[in-house]
Scaffold this motif. Structure first.
Motif, short mmCIF file in Angstrom:
data_model
loop_
_atom_site.label_atom_id
_atom_site.label_comp_id
_atom_site.label_asym_id
_atom_site.label_seq_id
_atom_site.Cartn_x
_atom_site.Cartn_y
_atom_site.Cartn_z
N VAL A 120 5.15 16.18 79.58
CA VAL A 120 4.24 15.45 78.69
C VAL A 120 3.03 14.97 79.49
CG1 VAL A 120 3.97 13.47 77.14
CG2 VAL A 120 6.18 14.66 77.27
N ARG A 121 1.86 15.17 78.91
CA ARG A 121 0.64 14.56 79.45
C ARG A 121 -0.06 13.86 78.30
NH1 ARG A 121 -2.01 15.05 84.25
NH2 ARG A 121 -4.18 14.35 84.29
N ALA A 122 -0.52 12.62 78.52
CA ALA A 122 -1.04 11.83 77.41
C ALA A 122 -2.25 11.01 77.85
CB ALA A 122 0.05 10.91 76.87
N ALA A 123 -3.00 10.56 76.83
CA ALA A 123 -4.11 9.64 77.03
C ALA A 123 -4.14 8.71 75.83
CB ALA A 123 -5.44 10.39 77.15
N VAL A 127 -0.05 16.13 75.01
CA VAL A 127 0.30 17.55 75.07
C VAL A 127 1.73 17.63 75.58
CG1 VAL A 127 -0.19 19.78 76.13
CG2 VAL A 127 -2.08 18.28 75.45
N VAL A 128 2.58 18.31 74.81
CA VAL A 128 4.00 18.38 75.14
C VAL A 128 4.40 19.84 75.30
CG1 VAL A 128 6.34 17.72 74.45
CG2 VAL A 128 4.38 16.31 73.73
N GLU A 129 5.03 20.17 76.43
CA GLU A 129 5.57 21.50 76.66
C GLU A 129 7.06 21.49 76.34
OE1 GLU A 129 4.64 22.86 80.62
OE2 GLU A 129 2.82 21.64 80.63
N GLN A 184 4.07 24.78 72.75
CA GLN A 184 3.28 23.64 73.17
C GLN A 184 2.83 22.86 71.94
OE1 GLN A 184 0.13 24.21 75.93
NE2 GLN A 184 1.26 25.64 77.22
N LEU A 185 2.86 21.54 72.06
CA LEU A 185 2.42 20.64 71.00
C LEU A 185 1.17 19.90 71.46
CD1 LEU A 185 2.73 18.74 68.45
CD2 LEU A 185 4.24 17.34 69.87
N ALA A 186 0.14 19.92 70.61
CA ALA A 186 -1.04 19.06 70.80
C ALA A 186 -1.00 18.01 69.69
CB ALA A 186 -2.32 19.87 70.74
N TYR A 187 -0.80 16.75 70.07
CA TYR A 187 -0.55 15.67 69.12
C TYR A 187 -1.61 14.60 69.24
CZ TYR A 187 1.65 11.44 67.23
OH TYR A 187 1.90 10.29 66.54
N SER A 188 -2.00 14.03 68.09
CA SER A 188 -2.91 12.88 68.13
C SER A 188 -2.50 11.87 67.06
CB SER A 188 -4.37 13.30 67.91
OG SER A 188 -4.57 13.80 66.61
#
Length: 436
Positions: A208-211, A288-290, A296-300
């Motif tokens: 997971v990478r997030a902002a 962004v979740v692998e 891959q998921l791009a979530y907002s």
């Protein structure tokens, strides 16, 4: 027929759904044997209701919970406390031999999650997380279409969730506004969304990478509205007539009965100012979740939008599936049915690779959360629950995988690094084969 005995701990707004279900639709097979809450006023109010409904529960504050487990011996404990306290009740309930039903999220951080998983493994008892979003008929259709291979193998998912300035703002008035209580919206709210993706994909998150940041519910926005001196809370705030976010508890009968009437017992204010500098949760975030299966998921998530709802698109090796839903707005606990779909703004569309796009008529449902609440309650409390071929019933593993995404996202925001989900728990505690 033999009855299942239940105890409830945490008697705020959300708990009423379970109390009313046990006292009405499922009354023949249920016995409410215990009630626990830190607020003596709410505890007395619910006990009075329970006795009028024909129950005779043992009542206690947090210090008496161990004795409640020993003396009342509930078969099932229903946990609807503040998120930070879930483990304090789930763990002893499991170790006392009770099954547990808990509201989402399962918990808010890795140490608490570790304690819960260890207790479940040691006790062998059943732990259910009430992911009512899985039960909404339209979302079940999406699961069916993906499982049938309609768009082949899913490679990427784009998921946008919008909270409006009615429902979204409410998280910034309540205990949720502090990460130490809720884990922030990436844990408290987004655990629903991450669970849906885990369930739809039939896979588990790996990295997971997030902002995220708080950009709207800040003192500077209050100034833009012309609010010079917003108070600690809405009640009797001198800026009330100017503030578009003012919540008048005196005119909200349901909220007044649960919170305003009992705040003298514990000092909890249900209507704290949304512009407070004390708030430390994000109101806009992305991740962004692998996944283990390569998707891959791009979530907002954004909590200050003009309307409430979500859009999701699955991109697969044989096409693309799009699903959108708009929801009616509500303030939690105000008597409004939560999460009702706007029928004309709910859709499912398939774009086959090399073919013409087509629409799939979404299935409707009655009641809260897209029709999911009533189906969830049947699954929890019915003497003969309906078949569940889609695996909607979420256990401890599903609860853990969903909350781990939010926990990893919080760590990523704090460090600026990509976080491996496996690094959050001791090896072997949550095996990858334990699918959501």
């Amino acid at each position: 027929m033999s009855k299942v005995s239940y105890a409830q701990v945490g008697l705020g707004a959300r708990s009423w759904m379970y109390s009313l279900a046990l006292g009405d639709r499922y009354r023949r097979g249920a016995e409410l044997v215990g009630l626990c809450d830190r607020n003596a006023g709410r505890l007395g109010h619910r006990a009075e209701w329970a006795r009028a409904a024909g129950f005779d529960p043992m009542v206690c504050g947090p210090d008496g919970f161990a004795e409640l487990l020993r003396a009342a011996r509930p078969d099932v404990v229903i946990v609807t406390t503040d998120d930070r306290d879930h483990d304090a009740y789930i763990v002893p309930a499991l170790l006392a031999g009770a099954d547990v039903v808990t509201e989402k999220p399962l918990t808010i951080d890795a140490p608490r999650l570790e304690r819960i998983l260890e207790a479940q493994r040691k006790s062998g008892r059943r732990l259910r997380v009430t992911f009512n979003y899985r039960y909404a008929p339209a979302r079940a259709q999406v699961k069916e279409l993906l499982a049938a291979g309609t768009i082949g193998d899913v490679v990427a998912v784009d998921f946008e969730w919008l909270l409006d300035t009615v429902h979204g703002a409410d998280y910034f008035r309540r205990w949720h506004r502090r990460k130490e209580n809720s884990g922030g919206l990436l844990v408290h709210k987004a655990t629903h969304h991450f669970d849906l993706v885990n369930w739809w994909l039939g896979s588990v998150p790996r990295r997971v990478r997030a902002a995220g940041a708080r950009r709207f519910y800040v003192p500077a926005t209050a100034a833009r509205f012309g609010l010079a001196r917003p108070g600690e809370r809405c009640l009797d705030c001198i800026e009330a007539s100017l503030c578009p976010f003012h919540l008048n508890l005196r005119t909200r009968k349901e909220l007044a009965a649960i919170y305003l009437a009992h705040e003298r017992h514990d000092g909890y204010y249900r209507d704290r100012c949304v512009w407070s500098p004390e708030i430390d949760i994000e109101d806009a975030a992305s991740a962004v979740v692998e996944y283990a299966n390569g998707a891959q998921l791009a979530y907002s998530l954004c909590a200050f939008m003009p309307y409430e709802g979500y859009r999701i698109a699955f991109n697969g090796t044989r096409g693309r599936l799009e699903h959108e839903a708009r929801e009616h707005s509500y303030v939690s606990g105000d008597g409004t049915v939560p999460g009702l779909f706007v029928k004309e703004a709910t859709s499912i569309r398939v774009h086959p690779l090399g073919g013409n796009p087509y629409d799939v008529e979404p299935r409707g449902g009655s009641g809260g959360h897209g029709g999911g609440d009533s189906l969830l309650l049947d699954d929890l409390f019915a003497a003969d629950p309906p078949p569940d071929p889609l695996g909607r019933a979420a256990d401890h593993a599903a609860g853990a995988w969903s909350v781990l995404v939010g926990i990893a996202a919080n760590r990523s925001i704090a460090t600026g690094e990509t976080v491996a989900v496996a690094d959050l728990l001791p090896p072997g505690l949550l095996a990858e084969e334990m699918q959501p």
